[in-house]
Write a protein that holds these residues in place. Structure first.
Motif, PDB file in Angstrom:
ATOM      1  N   THR A 159       1.097  -1.537  -0.171  1.00 57.45           N
ATOM      2  CA  THR A 159       0.261   0.069  -0.138  1.00 57.45           C
ATOM      3  C   THR A 159       0.836   0.842  -0.119  1.00 57.45           C
ATOM      4  O   THR A 159       2.112   1.247  -0.056  1.00 57.45           O
ATOM      5  N   ALA A 160       0.177   2.783   0.361  1.00 56.07           N
ATOM      6  CA  ALA A 160       1.105   3.491  -0.523  1.00 56.07           C
ATOM      7  C   ALA A 160       2.177   3.958   0.831  1.00 56.07           C
ATOM      8  O   ALA A 160       1.836   3.511   2.491  1.00 56.07           O
ATOM      9  N   GLY A 161       2.896   4.252   0.532  1.00 56.12           N
ATOM     10  CA  GLY A 161       4.621   4.267   1.354  1.00 56.12           C
ATOM     11  C   GLY A 161       5.100   3.283   1.719  1.00 56.12           C
ATOM     12  O   GLY A 161       6.517   3.287   1.991  1.00 56.12           O
ATOM     13  N   ALA A 162       4.964   2.219   0.940  1.00 50.05           N
ATOM     14  CA  ALA A 162       5.494   0.786   1.446  1.00 50.05           C
ATOM     15  C   ALA A 162       6.819   1.165   0.115  1.00 50.05           C
ATOM     16  O   ALA A 162       6.454   2.323  -1.465  1.00 50.05           O
ATOM     17  N   LEU A 163       7.463   0.380   0.481  1.00 55.13           N
ATOM     18  CA  LEU A 163       8.658   0.874  -0.401  1.00 55.13           C
ATOM     19  C   LEU A 163       9.760  -0.999  -0.525  1.00 55.13           C
ATOM     20  O   LEU A 163       9.604  -1.413  -0.075  1.00 55.13           O
ATOM     21  N   ILE A 164      10.063  -0.538  -2.292  1.00 53.54           N
ATOM     22  CA  ILE A 164       9.946  -2.260  -3.068  1.00 53.54           C
ATOM     23  C   ILE A 164      11.659  -1.488  -3.670  1.00 53.54           C
ATOM     24  O   ILE A 164      11.968  -0.927  -3.859  1.00 53.54           O
ATOM     25  N   LEU A 165      12.873  -2.198  -2.946  1.00 50.62           N
ATOM     26  CA  LEU A 165      13.521  -2.339  -3.800  1.00 50.62           C
ATOM     27  C   LEU A 165      13.882  -4.034  -4.413  1.00 50.62           C
ATOM     28  O   LEU A 165      14.130  -4.704  -3.954  1.00 50.62           O
ATOM     29  N   PHE A 166      14.099  -3.547  -5.628  1.00 49.38           N
ATOM     30  CA  PHE A 166      14.901  -4.431  -6.567  1.00 49.38           C
ATOM     31  C   PHE A 166      15.996  -5.028  -7.069  1.00 49.38           C
ATOM     32  O   PHE A 166      16.890  -3.351  -7.020  1.00 49.38           O
TER      33      PHE A 166
END
Length: 229
Positions: free
Chosen positions: A170-177
């Motif tokens: 949801t909004a505010g979550a961070l995803i690092l690839f």
């Protein structure tokens, strides 16, 4: 660790939408260049663990895990280098942030568990041998606030991980690839490694993430996205 950061309830997130190089830069404004000695030395601390996490990757992952405001999910543990970085950051902050580490390879899964135990952070991590899709089907209410994606790097693999995540971030979550930027791979003799091509960037850039997240910069071989909806 930095007492300045500990005194702040929530440092301001600062995206780097134009940043496309490999250097490290903070994604939170805490008033200094790093979070302290442990942060500066985190890459050296885990260098003996097999893997492809660069110094800049490790610095970014430590920072994000240290300041995570909720559950952390790792998709692809390999031998545990990134797992130990994440768990060390959470331990250093003294936060009650649950960590789940997924991997589908039973051999490297066991090595990752051992790596965490050697570093005395194994009790902070729930290790799950399985895919992201399988995990979310088992725990549909799980909503990670930080996700590190470093599993199957093929178009099919990245697409599957993104599909599994779509309804759980949801909004505010961070995803690092990881492996968003190309990198030279070291000799992998003796360790299982996917023979599939690395198609992370093009897959992410043609996914649902484009409409729901802001690109927040590259660090090492990794790219950070912040959910806006």
């Amino acid at each position: 660790m930095s007492s300045t950061v500990l005194r702040q309830e929530r440092p301001t997130f600062q995206p780097h939408p134009e940043k496309r190089d490999r250097s490290y830069a903070p994604s939170y404004d805490w008033g200094s260049a790093d979070l302290g000695d442990r942060h500066r030395r985190i890459s050296d601390a885990v260098w003996h663990i097999p893997g492809w996490l660069t110094e800049e990757d490790a610095l970014k992952l430590y920072e994000l895990a240290y300041l995570a405001d909720g559950p952390i999910l790792e998709i692809g543990a390999y031998c545990g280098r990134s797992t130990v970085v994440v768990a060390t950051a959470v331990a250093d902050r003294g936060a009650q942030v649950p960590i789940v580490s997924l991997d589908t390879d039973s051999l490297t899964f066991a090595i990752a568990q051992r790596s965490a135990k050697v570093h005395a952070v194994d009790e902070l991590v729930l290790f799950v041998c399985g895919s992201a899709d399988r995990f979310f089907r088992a725990v549909p209410e799980y909503g990670p606030r930080l996700v590190f994606v470093d599993s199957d790097h093929s178009k099919e693999g990245v697409t599957a991980d993104l599909k599994a995540l779509e309804n759980h971030v949801t909004a505010g979550a961070l995803i690092l690839f990881h492996d968003y930027l190309p990198m030279m791979l070291p000799d992998t003799t003796g360790f299982p490694m996917s023979a599939e091509p690395i198609e992370v960037a093009e897959t992410v850039e043609n996914s649902w993430l484009v409409d729901r997240a802001e690109f927040s910069g590259t660090f090492g071989a990794s790219a950070l996205f912040r959910l806006t909806s």
